[in-house]
Design an enzyme around this catalytic site. Structure first.
Site, PDB file in Angstrom:
ATOM      1  N   GLY A 105       0.816  -1.202   0.000  1.00 40.58           N
ATOM      2  CA  GLY A 105       0.000   0.000   0.000  1.00 40.58           C
ATOM      3  C   GLY A 105       0.847   1.248   0.000  1.00 40.58           C
ATOM      4  O   GLY A 105       2.058   1.216  -0.270  1.00 40.58           O
TER       5      GLY A 105
ATOM      6  N   HIS B 176       1.822   3.259   2.455  1.00 40.42           N
ATOM      7  CA  HIS B 176       2.893   3.276   3.450  1.00 40.42           C
ATOM      8  C   HIS B 176       4.083   2.456   2.973  1.00 40.42           C
ATOM      9  O   HIS B 176       5.244   2.813   3.228  1.00 40.42           O
ATOM     10  CB  HIS B 176       2.364   2.730   4.781  1.00 40.42           C
ATOM     11  CG  HIS B 176       3.272   2.924   5.952  1.00 40.42           C
ATOM     12  ND1 HIS B 176       4.104   1.927   6.421  1.00 40.42           N
ATOM     13  CD2 HIS B 176       3.483   3.999   6.765  1.00 40.42           C
ATOM     14  CE1 HIS B 176       4.773   2.373   7.469  1.00 40.42           C
ATOM     15  NE2 HIS B 176       4.426   3.628   7.704  1.00 40.42           N
ATOM     16  N   CYS B 177       3.812   1.373   2.266  1.00 37.88           N
ATOM     17  CA  CYS B 177       4.870   0.455   1.830  1.00 37.88           C
ATOM     18  C   CYS B 177       5.826   1.078   0.816  1.00 37.88           C
ATOM     19  O   CYS B 177       6.980   0.661   0.722  1.00 37.88           O
ATOM     20  CB  CYS B 177       4.255  -0.805   1.213  1.00 37.88           C
ATOM     21  SG  CYS B 177       3.150  -1.722   2.296  1.00 37.88           S
ATOM     22  N   ILE B 178       5.363   2.056   0.047  1.00 42.49           N
ATOM     23  CA  ILE B 178       6.212   2.609  -1.015  1.00 42.49           C
ATOM     24  C   ILE B 178       6.846   3.937  -0.605  1.00 42.49           C
ATOM     25  O   ILE B 178       7.506   4.581  -1.432  1.00 42.49           O
ATOM     26  CB  ILE B 178       5.447   2.771  -2.340  1.00 42.49           C
ATOM     27  CG1 ILE B 178       4.367   3.849  -2.241  1.00 42.49           C
ATOM     28  CG2 ILE B 178       4.862   1.437  -2.780  1.00 42.49           C
ATOM     29  CD1 ILE B 178       3.767   4.236  -3.595  1.00 42.49           C
TER      30      ILE B 178
END
Length: 345
Positions: free
Chosen positions: A333, A335-337
């Site tokens: 999502g 936050h992950c990138i």
């Protein structure tokens, strides 16, 4: 002594990596465009609040120029993938240097592609944290712990959330114990207490999952308050998982002895895609100066409800929601990138 600031602390900038190849870009030109557009949209949304820098593989310079806004800076270095939360450094403050304007330090975890799965390559990505730290002019704190930024979350007050199936994963740290991991988190992050989640979401244990990243499950918007992903449909396997996790957190206290005020973030109505049960959640947002870049999933009622909960959890910040389904189809999502670089003290 080091202190890991909360994600709500003032930020110098936000970092991303531009999609390079493999499953992230997909098999068709349409897939590649969708991925590049998604990453670029997150960068643009964040750039409305603070400076943004995107790491770009040498092969993607011309393409990235077409997708990224002119006010977004770029740094060129080889990449395998584009999940900056996991490959970038985790910044902390050195309390002994506060007031000098040079308090920031960059923790460089060992990255091995989320536990050395057969499908992953990580030779380039394992060096990205050092490149980012050098570009930011930040001294590096090296760690031998195999870890990812999405696998930890802190409240800025010494509490760190981790997951038994990540830090103790045999593919990551085969000789680790909770005590050894906690000692390393204390050394690198200034952690005073680690809270060990027993597991993550169902989809995260499939072939391309991370086996329990906490940033798909829970986040702490302020000390003592916990935003928790909740699946409300009994037809989804995470119905039982999220109830178990709520029971778990109800029995926990943070580093200062507070019991958590648990605020549920209900999942959207979609239960599955072509690959099986989805892990759509609103916990996976990123906080920026004055704003929150949040996930949406084409479910207006659920998306609006989540945006309202986030606005209440982060008073004074404007919530910007982006359709994150292209990201979740690729394994993560918003936050992950992204990875925030705190401001110097």
């Amino acid at each position: 002594m080091t202190v890991w600031p909360a994600e709500t602390a003032p930020q110098e900038r936000l970092w991303l990596a531009f999609p390079t190849g493999g499953y992230t870009l997909g098999e068709t030109a349409a897939d590649a465009h969708e991925a590049r557009r998604m990453w670029a949209d997150v960068a643009a949304a964040a750039a409305d609040f603070e400076p943004v820098t995107v790491v770009v593989d040498p092969s993607q310079i011309a393409v990235a120029t077409r997708y990224l806004r002119d006010d977004i800076e770029t740094v060129v270095t080889p990449l395998d993938d584009a999940w900056m939360r996991d490959i970038g450094p985790t910044w902390v403050h050195d309390e002994t240097a506060e007031g000098s304007g040079r308090s920031l330090r960059a923790v460089d975890w060992v990255f091995n592609g989320w536990g050395a799965p057969a499908w992953a390559t990580w030779g380039n990505d394992s060096l990205v944290a050092q490149t980012v730290a050098a570009t930011a002019g930040t001294p590096v704190v090296s760690s031998l712990l195999v870890n990812e930024g999405g696998a930890i979350h802190g409240d800025g007050d010494g509490t760190v959330l981790v997951t038994e199936t990540v830090q103790l994963d045999a593919g990551r740290n085969p000789y680790a114990t909770k005590q050894r991991v906690e000692a390393e988190l204390a050394r690198t992050l200034g952690a005073r207490k680690a809270i060990w989640l027993p597991r993550g979401l169902t989809r995260d244990y499939e072939e391309f999952g991370t086996r329990g990243h906490v940033d798909m499950v829970a986040t702490i918007p302020s000390p003592g308050t916990l935003l928790l992903h909740t699946q409300q449909d009994p037809a989804h396997p995470d119905f039982e998982v999220t109830r178990m996790l709520r029971d778990f957190f109800e029995g926990q206290t943070d580093a200062s002895g507070r019991r958590f005020d648990i605020v549920e973030l209900p999942a959207p109505g979609v239960l599955s895609d072509d690959e099986g049960p989805v892990d759509y959640n609103y916990v996976n947002h990123v906080v920026v100066n004055g704003g929150v870049i949040a996930c949406a999933f084409g479910d207006p009622e659920a998306d609006d409800r989540a945006a309202g909960i986030l606005a209440d959890a982060y008073p004074g910040r404007r919530v910007v929601s982006l359709d994150a389904r292209p990201l979740f189809a690729r394994g993560g999502g918003i936050h992950c990138i992204t990875q925030q670089q705190p401001a110097q003290r």
